[in-house]
Design a protein around this motif. Sequence first.
Motif, PDB file in Angstrom:
ATOM      1  N   PRO A  60       0.854  -1.191   0.000  1.00 38.99           N
ATOM      2  CA  PRO A  60       0.000   0.000   0.000  1.00 38.99           C
ATOM      3  C   PRO A  60       0.890   1.241   0.000  1.00 38.99           C
ATOM      4  O   PRO A  60       1.825   1.324   0.805  1.00 38.99           O
ATOM      5  N   ASN A  61       0.656   2.162  -0.927  1.00 36.53           N
ATOM      6  CA  ASN A  61       1.504   3.356  -0.976  1.00 36.53           C
ATOM      7  C   ASN A  61       0.689   4.641  -1.037  1.00 36.53           C
ATOM      8  O   ASN A  61       0.815   5.424  -1.963  1.00 36.53           O
ATOM      9  N   PRO A  62      -0.155   4.868  -0.031  1.00 42.18           N
ATOM     10  CA  PRO A  62      -0.858   6.160   0.000  1.00 42.18           C
ATOM     11  C   PRO A  62       0.167   7.284   0.148  1.00 42.18           C
ATOM     12  O   PRO A  62       1.284   7.040   0.624  1.00 42.18           O
ATOM     13  N   PHE A  63      -0.214   8.500  -0.266  1.00 41.47           N
ATOM     14  CA  PHE A  63       0.678   9.637  -0.049  1.00 41.47           C
ATOM     15  C   PHE A  63       0.600  10.011   1.427  1.00 41.47           C
ATOM     16  O   PHE A  63      -0.462  10.421   1.911  1.00 41.47           O
ATOM     17  N   PRO A  64       1.707   9.874   2.156  1.00 44.51           N
ATOM     18  CA  PRO A  64       1.630   9.997   3.618  1.00 44.51           C
ATOM     19  C   PRO A  64       1.344  11.409   4.109  1.00 44.51           C
ATOM     20  O   PRO A  64       0.898  11.583   5.234  1.00 44.51           O
ATOM     21  N   THR A  65       1.589  12.423   3.284  1.00 46.08           N
ATOM     22  CA  THR A  65       1.334  13.780   3.767  1.00 46.08           C
ATOM     23  C   THR A  65      -0.090  14.228   3.452  1.00 46.08           C
ATOM     24  O   THR A  65      -0.465  15.334   3.791  1.00 46.08           O
ATOM     25  N   MET A  66      -0.858  13.355   2.805  1.00 44.13           N
ATOM     26  CA  MET A  66      -2.211  13.748   2.418  1.00 44.13           C
ATOM     27  C   MET A  66      -3.258  13.032   3.271  1.00 44.13           C
ATOM     28  O   MET A  66      -3.024  11.935   3.770  1.00 44.13           O
ATOM     29  N   MET A 119      -3.123  -4.666 -11.154  1.00 44.40           N
ATOM     30  CA  MET A 119      -2.836  -4.897  -9.746  1.00 44.40           C
ATOM     31  C   MET A 119      -1.627  -5.810  -9.639  1.00 44.40           C
ATOM     32  O   MET A 119      -1.630  -6.938 -10.108  1.00 44.40           O
ATOM     33  N   ASP A 120      -0.586  -5.287  -9.005  1.00 43.43           N
ATOM     34  CA  ASP A 120       0.666  -6.032  -8.913  1.00 43.43           C
ATOM     35  C   ASP A 120       0.765  -6.679  -7.529  1.00 43.43           C
ATOM     36  O   ASP A 120       1.181  -6.040  -6.577  1.00 43.43           O
ATOM     37  N   GLU A 121       0.382  -7.909  -7.422  1.00 46.73           N
ATOM     38  CA  GLU A 121       0.344  -8.626  -6.140  1.00 46.73           C
ATOM     39  C   GLU A 121      -0.248  -7.750  -5.035  1.00 46.73           C
ATOM     40  O   GLU A 121       0.405  -7.491  -4.023  1.00 46.73           O
ATOM     41  N   PRO A 122      -1.476  -7.308  -5.207  1.00 46.92           N
ATOM     42  CA  PRO A 122      -2.021  -6.292  -4.297  1.00 46.92           C
ATOM     43  C   PRO A 122      -2.252  -6.790  -2.879  1.00 46.92           C
ATOM     44  O   PRO A 122      -2.458  -5.986  -1.989  1.00 46.92           O
ATOM     45  N   THR A 123      -2.218  -8.095  -2.664  1.00 48.62           N
ATOM     46  CA  THR A 123      -2.497  -8.576  -1.301  1.00 48.62           C
ATOM     47  C   THR A 123      -1.275  -9.212  -0.655  1.00 48.62           C
ATOM     48  O   THR A 123      -1.361  -9.753   0.441  1.00 48.62           O
ATOM     49  N   SER A 124      -0.121  -9.143  -1.327  1.00 45.55           N
ATOM     50  CA  SER A 124       1.028  -9.888  -0.793  1.00 45.55           C
ATOM     51  C   SER A 124       1.533  -9.319   0.526  1.00 45.55           C
ATOM     52  O   SER A 124       2.199 -10.000   1.280  1.00 45.55           O
ATOM     53  N   ALA A 125       1.211  -8.040   0.820  1.00 47.30           N
ATOM     54  CA  ALA A 125       1.669  -7.475   2.082  1.00 47.30           C
ATOM     55  C   ALA A 125       0.570  -7.467   3.135  1.00 47.30           C
ATOM     56  O   ALA A 125       0.720  -6.849   4.177  1.00 47.30           O
ATOM     57  N   LEU A 126      -0.551  -8.160   2.857  1.00 48.21           N
ATOM     58  CA  LEU A 126      -1.707  -8.049   3.755  1.00 48.21           C
ATOM     59  C   LEU A 126      -2.006  -9.355   4.487  1.00 48.21           C
ATOM     60  O   LEU A 126      -1.618 -10.438   4.046  1.00 48.21           O
TER      61      LEU A 126
END
Lengths: 258, 316
Positions: free
Chosen positions: A100-106, A178-185
């Motif tokens: 997941p890469n949300p923009f952390p300052t937003m 979607m590039d392995e969208p659940t691999s970190a979950l």
Amino acid sequence: MTASTPQKVILSAQDVAIYYGTKDAVRHVNLDVVSNTVNALIGPSGCGKTTFLRAINRMHDVTPNTRVTGKILLEGEDIYAADQDPVTIRRRIGMVFQKPNPFPTMSIYDNVASGLKLAGVRDRKILDGIVEQSLRQAALWEEVKDRLKTPATGLSGGQQQRLCIARALAVQPEILLMDEPTSALDPQSTARIEDLLGELKKDVTILIVTHNMQQAARVSDTTSFFLIGDLVEHGPTDQIFTNPKDKRTEGYITGRFG
Amino acid sequence: MTERIKAPPTRLGSGGDKVFRGIIIFLALCIVAIFVLSIYQLVSGGWETFSKYGLGFFFTSGWSPAKDSYAALSFIASTVLTSVLALIIAVPLAVASAIFITEYAPKWLAEPVSYLVELLAAIPSVIYGLWAIFVMAPIIQGWQLQILQNPQLNAIPLLHVDIPSGRGLITAVLILAIMVIPYTASISRDVIRLVPRDQREAAYALGATKWEVIWKAILPYARAGILGGVILSLGRALGETMAVAMVIGNRAALPTSIFDATATLASVIASEFGESGGLQLSSLIALGFILFLLSLVVNFTARAIIAKLTPEGIKV
């Protein structure tokens, strides 16, 4: 296939090869993708499935020394044609990443609205509407509607990934990569996202790279099996998993290697 | 069953550990002691001044060794003014160079440019001072002479020229700006390099152009680190002594024009310390104490701001 509308090929890869420097990472891939379907790309690590996925929204353009040959047609138009602008292509073909890469300052709201703002949408009403709609599509609205202005990083990993899905959907792409969208979950968050895909394909065509064969079997309509840079086999998911034509596909899905 | 392999006996007992621990604690305490001692020295050295003027020393102007009367406000104001103006010039240049090095320059160009920028920090400040005297001051003197020939320009308060010496606020600000560029630039470059690839890609994937990726994804992510570089530059600018003392004109008054001669805390200490005694010496030490406080305040504020700006989830 569950698409009720007449089947239309929305994306077509024709003799696509991808090179890192002089090394070819993907060779001569031919693949048609029908609109409003979920298409899984499977294969062992390093087989080229992610490399291929990233060619579809011209993400390789931003890495030096990477070259794509062949044609990738989006609704009949070659996205690598000289007169195509990668920026426009990427608005039509969205992407969700491994982590997941949300923009952390937003804030949550600004994350979802970021693509629209890049596209020049300033009207508050339109933004509000699309943000809500996208968050609902990503099954996140109920969880965040009371804290849209809080930082996106306050969400859990699974929520962040659904936020990234909402962010990608907000620009209303035709295709979602979607590039392995659940691999970190965790398994629960993974299940939520898998459930989502079935809903999402009503609006968007999905290509999903996954390491997890059960996932491919659960969520996809078609499956493409990659091995060392070659597209070995492509077909309806049922057929690939129950009656693969190629020995190598059978070897991989039965767990003999991979 | 196989026999368990035994670890060989340790050469030293835990005695070595204790000695090392003792040394480390001692060295750490030394730093604290030096800090406390400098405060003590500055306060006791400046005591004569503090007891004579009280808080008024901080908040009034009028420094006159001839009348043996001293006050700090004009130096404090000039110090802050020169530093802030220098940063206003230096920060955009520094951040731009960091962006160029990390995002635009091909590798063969990025390395030498980035090395040259860092080299700016290695030049002794007296060299900057000499360069400012021999190269910059004549140029600025040229501007001043032109303004003097043009009464309308000279009537504009901020551009008013008294004495066309080429030395004054603007000369000091420009040289300071050049001197602090490397600090902001190299730190910005490092933090921009540390922005994760997936942040850039997230923006690209939404249809951002390269410029938008830099502006909307990279700079916001790196903003706390960049600000850290800016604060480091500010610290350098506040305390910079030699180059500033050489070109600022050393006049104990608030500047009203960019060409006015003035003096900062550091520059007045450097230029008057040699021939001072009594109350003047005590007042110079008191100025030193103020400079020390100013740096502390800058540092603490910076830490607070950086902590607030660092996005949650990437806090170290």
